[in-house]
Design a protein around this motif. Structure first.
Motif, PDB file in Angstrom:
ATOM      1  N   ILE A 742       0.841  -1.208   0.000  1.00 38.40           N
ATOM      2  CA  ILE A 742       0.000   0.000   0.000  1.00 38.40           C
ATOM      3  C   ILE A 742       0.875   1.256   0.000  1.00 38.40           C
ATOM      4  N   ALA A 743       1.875   1.281   0.890  1.00 40.38           N
ATOM      5  CA  ALA A 743       2.769   2.443   0.984  1.00 40.38           C
ATOM      6  C   ALA A 743       3.566   2.621  -0.304  1.00 40.38           C
ATOM      7  N   TYR A 744       4.007   1.512  -0.898  1.00 38.77           N
ATOM      8  CA  TYR A 744       4.774   1.592  -2.150  1.00 38.77           C
ATOM      9  C   TYR A 744       3.922   2.232  -3.243  1.00 38.77           C
ATOM     10  N   TYR A 745       2.699   1.799  -3.361  1.00 35.89           N
ATOM     11  CA  TYR A 745       1.815   2.315  -4.411  1.00 35.89           C
ATOM     12  C   TYR A 745       1.565   3.812  -4.229  1.00 35.89           C
ATOM     13  N   VAL A 746       1.239   4.216  -2.998  1.00 36.13           N
ATOM     14  CA  VAL A 746       0.901   5.616  -2.727  1.00 36.13           C
ATOM     15  C   VAL A 746       2.125   6.512  -2.907  1.00 36.13           C
ATOM     16  N   MET A 747       3.262   6.122  -2.321  1.00 33.43           N
ATOM     17  CA  MET A 747       4.439   6.981  -2.358  1.00 33.43           C
ATOM     18  C   MET A 747       5.085   7.008  -3.742  1.00 33.43           C
ATOM     19  N   ASN A 748       5.002   5.913  -4.467  1.00 34.60           N
ATOM     20  CA  ASN A 748       5.524   5.919  -5.835  1.00 34.60           C
ATOM     21  C   ASN A 748       4.724   6.894  -6.699  1.00 34.60           C
ATOM     22  N   GLY A 749       3.412   6.939  -6.491  1.00 37.11           N
ATOM     23  CA  GLY A 749       2.576   7.910  -7.196  1.00 37.11           C
ATOM     24  C   GLY A 749       2.921   9.329  -6.810  1.00 37.11           C
ATOM     25  N   TRP A 750       3.189   9.559  -5.519  1.00 32.83           N
ATOM     26  CA  TRP A 750       3.554  10.899  -5.040  1.00 32.83           C
ATOM     27  C   TRP A 750       4.874  11.354  -5.656  1.00 32.83           C
ATOM     28  N   LEU A 751       5.833  10.450  -5.773  1.00 37.48           N
ATOM     29  CA  LEU A 751       7.145  10.806  -6.311  1.00 37.48           C
ATOM     30  C   LEU A 751       7.107  11.130  -7.797  1.00 37.48           C
ATOM     31  N   GLN A 752       6.101  10.635  -8.498  1.00 37.38           N
ATOM     32  CA  GLN A 752       6.019  10.893  -9.942  1.00 37.38           C
ATOM     33  C   GLN A 752       5.852  12.375 -10.248  1.00 37.38           C
ATOM     34  N   GLU A 753       5.427  13.168  -9.245  1.00 36.25           N
ATOM     35  CA  GLU A 753       5.269  14.612  -9.454  1.00 36.25           C
ATOM     36  C   GLU A 753       6.606  15.328  -9.545  1.00 36.25           C
ATOM     37  N   TYR A 754       7.691  14.644  -9.155  1.00 39.68           N
ATOM     38  CA  TYR A 754       9.010  15.266  -9.129  1.00 39.68           C
ATOM     39  C   TYR A 754       9.894  14.664 -10.219  1.00 39.68           C
ATOM     40  N   PRO A 755      10.283  15.460 -11.235  1.00 38.92           N
ATOM     41  CA  PRO A 755      11.189  14.936 -12.262  1.00 38.92           C
ATOM     42  C   PRO A 755      12.527  14.478 -11.663  1.00 38.92           C
ATOM     43  N   TYR A 756      13.002  15.195 -10.650  1.00 39.83           N
ATOM     44  CA  TYR A 756      14.237  14.817  -9.967  1.00 39.83           C
ATOM     45  C   TYR A 756      13.839  14.193  -8.643  1.00 39.83           C
ATOM     46  N   ARG A 757      13.880  12.869  -8.570  1.00 43.22           N
ATOM     47  CA  ARG A 757      13.314  12.190  -7.409  1.00 43.22           C
ATOM     48  C   ARG A 757      14.171  11.016  -6.960  1.00 43.22           C
ATOM     49  N   VAL A 758      13.946  10.606  -5.735  1.00 44.57           N
ATOM     50  CA  VAL A 758      14.641   9.468  -5.160  1.00 44.57           C
ATOM     51  C   VAL A 758      14.078   8.172  -5.731  1.00 44.57           C
ATOM     52  N   ILE A 759      14.916   7.145  -5.784  1.00 43.51           N
ATOM     53  CA  ILE A 759      14.469   5.821  -6.222  1.00 43.51           C
ATOM     54  C   ILE A 759      14.090   5.021  -4.977  1.00 43.51           C
ATOM     55  N   LEU A 760      12.906   4.436  -4.993  1.00 47.03           N
ATOM     56  CA  LEU A 760      12.465   3.647  -3.848  1.00 47.03           C
ATOM     57  C   LEU A 760      13.334   2.403  -3.720  1.00 47.03           C
ATOM     58  N   LYS A 761      13.904   2.217  -2.530  1.00 46.16           N
ATOM     59  CA  LYS A 761      14.789   1.075  -2.294  1.00 46.16           C
ATOM     60  C   LYS A 761      14.199   0.153  -1.230  1.00 46.16           C
ATOM     61  N   TRP A 762      14.569  -1.105  -1.329  1.00 50.39           N
ATOM     62  CA  TRP A 762      13.981  -2.126  -0.458  1.00 50.39           C
ATOM     63  C   TRP A 762      14.257  -1.867   1.014  1.00 50.39           C
ATOM     64  N   TRP A 763      15.436  -1.249   1.308  1.00 49.42           N
ATOM     65  CA  TRP A 763      15.811  -1.102   2.716  1.00 49.42           C
ATOM     66  C   TRP A 763      14.893  -0.120   3.458  1.00 49.42           C
ATOM     67  N   ILE A 764      14.253   0.792   2.718  1.00 51.79           N
ATOM     68  CA  ILE A 764      13.312   1.717   3.365  1.00 51.79           C
ATOM     69  C   ILE A 764      12.161   0.934   3.982  1.00 51.79           C
ATOM     70  N   PHE A 765      11.639  -0.023   3.219  1.00 52.66           N
ATOM     71  CA  PHE A 765      10.516  -0.839   3.690  1.00 52.66           C
ATOM     72  C   PHE A 765      10.967  -1.814   4.777  1.00 52.66           C
ATOM     73  N   ALA A 766      12.179  -2.370   4.580  1.00 48.43           N
ATOM     74  CA  ALA A 766      12.702  -3.288   5.591  1.00 48.43           C
ATOM     75  C   ALA A 766      12.924  -2.571   6.917  1.00 48.43           C
ATOM     76  N   LEU A 767      13.452  -1.353   6.837  1.00 54.45           N
ATOM     77  CA  LEU A 767      13.697  -0.563   8.041  1.00 54.45           C
ATOM     78  C   LEU A 767      12.399  -0.263   8.785  1.00 54.45           C
ATOM     79  N   ALA A 768      11.348   0.066   8.030  1.00 59.66           N
ATOM     80  CA  ALA A 768      10.056   0.345   8.656  1.00 59.66           C
ATOM     81  C   ALA A 768       9.497  -0.903   9.338  1.00 59.66           C
ATOM     82  N   MET A 769       9.648  -2.049   8.694  1.00 63.25           N
ATOM     83  CA  MET A 769       9.162  -3.308   9.278  1.00 63.25           C
ATOM     84  C   MET A 769       9.932  -3.663  10.548  1.00 63.25           C
TER      85      MET A 769
END
Length: 799
Positions: A742-769
């Motif tokens: 759910i978070a991946y879907y929502v935040m990936n959509g949010w990042l699309q508004e920025y041409p210069y943006r961070v790449i979502l990495k697995w460790w962000i989700f692992a860290l949250a878990m």
């Protein structure tokens, strides 16, 4: 009967103090968050409500297409005014041309102040329905009149009556005060408008404005309108959309489309992509609205879980009441009454939290929200809010508790059943799904901000100060001031520029050059600079050379940035000659002498715009750029700079900006979102942990005898801890696996508004878990270890 309900509710609350504290505390936190977010949303949605004509006021916007990409903005050409007045005035009640808001310095006797204001046409005060406290509403009638805000008048005149007094503007011309209007509130688009001067004055003092009367390609102005009472925004837009294209052949290739942007959309829906309105700050209203609902929901879940978990403690009470004739509806009312009492206590505490935290919240959110003590609507909404929360939090426990069968309860054969805890488990999963999603979202927001912050700026912004040259007094004095500042020892280099370092004020097109592709529509940022510009900013020349005072030919030289070289599609731009395509006024050819490294002048989230730096031949720049002496403190340097400045411009207020601070402002909106999200996430986690703590405590209490028996039979503290913790950890693990996609879907959509943006990495989700699991372990362990260390003899005696 109602009195009896509340008496029993009060006894139950005071009898189980820990349970009450957890319930009331969790609800209070959730309600406080919901209240603060509600006040913030109300402030956002009420932006510009100060203006009584808000529903009829709009600004003229235009979209233009360059090489297949459509840009949209409020900048319009001056000839548009005549076109509208000649053929379209049936659509408008007021049509007001305006300058951009600029700082000017105002002087009365020995007092000089710097304020922002506008040159506007005569209908502006009536269109905006300014609250005139002194003087006349038609205060822009005379060409030499000025209208002041209350605070500006107070700063200049103190207790004197300002009406009829003369104010000198920029040391250049005198204006007579004709009116004083109430300060425009903070949550409006005109909050910084400290004065108004007539548009006709703007024309007389600025030659370029006079010359722009028939220049359709000079988009340097604003136009505000109030539409006629018998029209709509849509019908007026339909009538005017092709006016510019129809009246000027030179602009047809850019397909200019005019439209009205209603005042209602200026603040919340002012973002455009490829000519289409795609939102704006309204996304934050939705975001924080959803956060507020979920945080309140988490608090309500705590109430449901703890109430149903303690159901067996009240099973006999329910059985007795039913056996002596209580109907299920009466029991539901009783338990809802208890819920109402808890919510009422929680609301009072929530109000205290809001009152105490509102100042800090305003500072963080850059708001001026006042607590609405005197607004009946707020208290009406609060009552509905309490009732809704009470029903939301108490409905499930009330229905669950009132469903017990009296025969089973009184015989002692009542059992909750193997699936009785299923609902509680589902609610715990929901709680931690929300919390984990919040953690991931907050981390990604902060990652995106840091990603943009760490982007190479292209120049050295540390120790760089810019001074606005807000008066003609500065014209022709650049060389003098540069020598004075350098000789003072406070400055090691200085330059001038027509735009601030952190922005672009001008864009130009209409150039030709050898090899220009057919149909190519160039759009280039334009900045006039002194020869020392690159050196003072620390810009790197990557090809050719920099400006030099040793070459007289550099007066017609230009530098391109790297993005411009790519944009133009040339390999070796040094030596290229640019000519103006206007055959009537071709101007002098401009020669490219070098290429400078890209520097971020606009949004750090967007690609650097293709730009030209031109030699400033007229010495009338808008800013001085000063590189401070690194061997002295900033305060020492600034004190010296101010002394030198005042020696030459004694009447001009000394104002400066650190470029690194101005650059930092570009992250302000995202940083506020990140900080607020972080705070709300922390509160969501605390609320979830409170519920988990209460449930663990109850489970440990429920299994007191079992724990005692296990201890007697040799169970270790770890064994008991494992027994009590594993079920909760399983639920949190399930929550993590639901929250991550759910978070991946929502935040990936949010990042699309920025041409210069961070790449979502697995460790962000692992860290949250991992974080969620650690929080759960810490929360559960306190009660689990406490129960495990209890003397088994005492545990067995309690049974």
């Amino acid at each position: 009967m109602i009195k009896n309900y509340f008496k029993i509710a009060w006894r139950n609350l005071t009898k189980h103090k820990a349970y009450t504290i957890i319930n009331v505390g969790g609800l209070a936190l959730g309600m406080a968050v919901a209240l603060i977010i509600g006040l913030w949303i109300q402030d956002e949605l009420s932006h510009n409500n100060y203006f009584s004509n808000k529903e009829k006021i709009a600004q003229i916007f235009q979209s233009q297409t360059f090489n297949g990409e459509t840009g949209t903005g409020p900048a319009i050409p001056r000839p548009l005014e005549k076109a509208f007045r000649d053929g379209y005035m049936d659509n408008f009640k007021h049509l007001v041309m305006s300058s951009w808001s600029n700082s000017q310095y105002l002087k009365y006797k020995d007092i000089s102040i710097s304020r922002e204001g506008n040159f506007m046409q005569r209908g502006a005060p009536e269109m905006l329905d300014l609250n005139i406290l002194k003087g006349e509403k038609d205060g822009l009638r005379e060409v030499s009149s000025i209208m002041l805000s209350t605070s500006t008048a107070q700063a200049l005149f103190g207790n004197e009556d300002p009406i009829g007094k003369s104010v000198k503007i920029n040391g250049q011309y005198d204006m007579m005060v004709t009116a004083v209007y109430e300060d425009i509130p903070y949550n409006t688009s005109f909050r910084d408008m400290a004065f108004l001067m007539p548009w006709e004055k703007y024309i007389t003092i600025q030659e370029w404005v006079t010359n722009a009367e028939d220049q359709w390609g000079n988009n340097s102005f604003q136009m505000f309108v109030q539409i006629a009472d018998n029209t709509t925004m849509e019908s007026v837009t339909s009538a005017i959309k092709d006016v510019k294209k129809n009246l000027n052949e030179d602009t047809v290739e850019f397909n200019p489309q005019l439209f009205l942007l209603p005042m209602n959309d200026w603040y919340l829906r002012n973002r455009f992509e490829n000519g289409k309105q795609v939102g704006g700050r309204i996304k934050y209203v939705w975001l924080f609205g959803i956060i507020g609902i979920f945080v309140l929901l988490l608090a309500c879940i705590n109430f449901m879980n703890l109430s149903t978990a303690r159901s067996e403690k009240r099973a006999k009470e329910v059985g007795i009441r039913k056996s002596i004739g209580s109907q299920r509806g009466q029991l539901i009312n009783q338990f809802l009454g208890e819920s109402f009492l808890v919510v009422l206590f929680a609301f009072v505490i929530a109000l205290l939290i809001v009152i105490l935290s509102l100042g800090g919240f305003n500072e963080l959110a850059r708001k001026e929200i006042a607590f609405p003590w005197t607004q009946p609507a707020f208290w009406l909404v609060s009552i509905l809010f309490i009732l809704l929360t009470a029903v939301l939090a108490g409905s499930y426990p009330a229905l669950y508790l009132s469903s017990f069968k009296p025969v089973d309860v009184l015989k002692g054969t009542f059992q909750a059943g193997k699936h009785s805890g299923l609902a509680r488990k589902a609610l715990v999963v929901l709680q931690f799904t929300v919390s984990v999603a919040f953690i991931i979202g907050t981390v990604i927001v902060m990652q995106q901000i840091n990603h943009a912050k760490n982007r190479p700026v292209g120049y050295d912004k540390e120790g760089l100060v810019q001074l606005p040259t807000m008066s003609p007094e500065f014209y022709g004095k650049y060389e003098l001031m540069r020598n004075e500042f350098l000789n003072s020892g406070a400055v090691v280099e200085m330059s001038s520029s027509s735009s601030p370092t952190t922005n672009i004020w001008s864009n130009r097109s209409g150039w030709t050059w050898e090899g220009k592709p057919d149909g190519f529509q160039e759009d280039l940022a334009w900045t006039d600079v002194s020869p020392e510009y690159a050196k003072s900013l620390g810009l790197k020349i990557v090809a050719g050379r920099d400006f030099s005072r040793e070459f007289a030919s550099d007066s017609t030289a230009i530098l391109l940035n790297e993005s411009a070289v790519k944009y133009l599609g040339v390999e070796n731009p040094v030596g290229m000659i640019f000519r103006d395509s206007d055959e009537e006024n071709p101007g002098e050819p401009l020669t490219v002498i070098g290429v400078v490294e890209d520097m971020i002048a606009q949004s750090p989230y967007e690609p650097v715009k293709q730009g030209i730096y031109a030699f400033d031949r007229y010495d009338n720049a808008s800013y001085y750029n000063l590189r401070l002496n690194p061997k002295q403190s900033a305060s020492q340097n600034l004190a010296i700079i101010e002394r030198v400045f005042k020696a030459h411009f004694p009447d001009v207020p000394f104002h400066y900006d650190f470029v690194d601070s101005e650059y930092g402002e570009k992250f302000a909106a995202e940083e506020r979102v990140g900080q607020l999200s972080g705070i709300f996430t922390a509160l969501a986690i605390i609320i979830s942990c409170l519920g988990l703590f209460g449930l663990t405590s109850f489970v440990a209490e429920q299994r007191t005898k079992e724990i005692g028996v296990r201890k007697v039979l040799g169970a270790t503290v770890f064994n008991v801890w494992n027994m009590l913790s594993k079920d909760f950890l399983k639920l949190v693990i399930i929550s993590c696996f639901i929250a991550v996609p759910i978070a991946y879907y929502v935040m990936n959509g949010w990042l699309q508004e920025y041409p210069y943006r961070v790449i979502l990495k697995w460790w962000i989700f692992a860290l949250a878990m991992i974080g969620a699991l650690l929080i759960t372990v810490v929360t559960v362990s306190f009660q689990a270890i406490k129960a495990a260390r209890r003397n088994p003899v005492k545990s067995l005696r309690t049974e």
